[in-house]
Design a protein around this motif. Structure first.
Motif, short mmCIF file in Angstrom:
data_model
loop_
_atom_site.label_atom_id
_atom_site.label_comp_id
_atom_site.label_asym_id
_atom_site.label_seq_id
_atom_site.Cartn_x
_atom_site.Cartn_y
_atom_site.Cartn_z
N PRO A 157 1.09 -1.10 0.00
CA PRO A 157 0.05 0.20 -0.01
C PRO A 157 0.76 1.30 0.00
O PRO A 157 0.23 2.25 -0.37
N TYR A 158 2.26 1.20 0.04
CA TYR A 158 2.72 2.60 0.01
C TYR A 158 3.85 3.17 -1.63
O TYR A 158 4.31 3.10 -1.49
N ARG B 181 1.18 7.96 -5.55
CA ARG B 181 2.66 8.54 -5.57
C ARG B 181 2.54 8.92 -3.85
O ARG B 181 1.39 9.70 -3.45
N PRO B 182 3.49 9.42 -3.44
CA PRO B 182 3.26 9.54 -2.19
C PRO B 182 3.27 11.54 -2.29
O PRO B 182 3.71 12.17 -3.30
N ASN C 271 8.85 12.00 1.80
CA ASN C 271 9.00 10.88 3.27
C ASN C 271 7.75 10.14 2.49
O ASN C 271 6.37 9.93 2.48
N PRO C 272 8.06 8.96 1.95
CA PRO C 272 7.44 8.08 1.15
C PRO C 272 6.79 7.12 2.04
O PRO C 272 5.59 5.85 1.40
N GLY C 273 6.24 6.70 3.40
CA GLY C 273 6.13 6.13 4.32
C GLY C 273 4.80 7.06 5.01
O GLY C 273 3.41 6.37 5.81
N PHE D 24 -2.03 4.89 5.22
CA PHE D 24 -1.95 4.28 5.41
C PHE D 24 -1.13 4.42 6.35
O PHE D 24 -0.31 4.07 6.72
N ILE D 25 -2.62 2.94 7.41
CA ILE D 25 -1.98 2.87 9.41
C ILE D 25 -1.78 0.71 9.29
O ILE D 25 -3.03 0.43 8.98
N ARG D 26 -0.22 0.23 9.18
CA ARG D 26 -0.47 -0.65 9.21
C ARG D 26 -0.42 -1.57 10.12
O ARG D 26 -0.23 -1.50 11.06
#
Length: 83
Positions: free
Chosen positions: A22-23, A40-41, A46-48, A66-68
């Motif tokens: 999802p990232y 895209r980010p 800050n790609p995460g 996205f919250i893992r």
């Protein structure tokens, strides 16, 4: 929001929740998504962090984080736009 925009947002959300990564890291990482959406980010530094989904040829977008979580990953939408 018109039904067309709402339907696309719900479809995009479903694609994001079931995505393998999802990232969407790496080149062509969103190649498995439907042709009408790209991810895209929001900030390349800050790609995460927050990501943006463009859909319907630029007619709309969705900004999400996205919250893992092990049991139930979560997509938090902070902005939705449809023109």
């Amino acid at each position: 929001m018109p039904a067309e925009g709402s339907d696309l947002i719900m479809s995009a959300r479903a694609e994001l929740v079931t995505a393998e990564d999802p990232y969407f890291r790496g080149i062509d990482a969103d190649a498995s998504l439907p042709h009408w959406m790209t991810v895209r980010p929001l900030a390349s530094t800050n790609p995460g962090g927050p990501h943006i989904v463009d859909f319907a040829g630029g007619r709309g977008w969705l900004i999400y984080t996205f919250i893992r979580r092990h049991a139930e990953p979560q997509i938090v939408v902070t902005e939705a736009f449809w023109a």
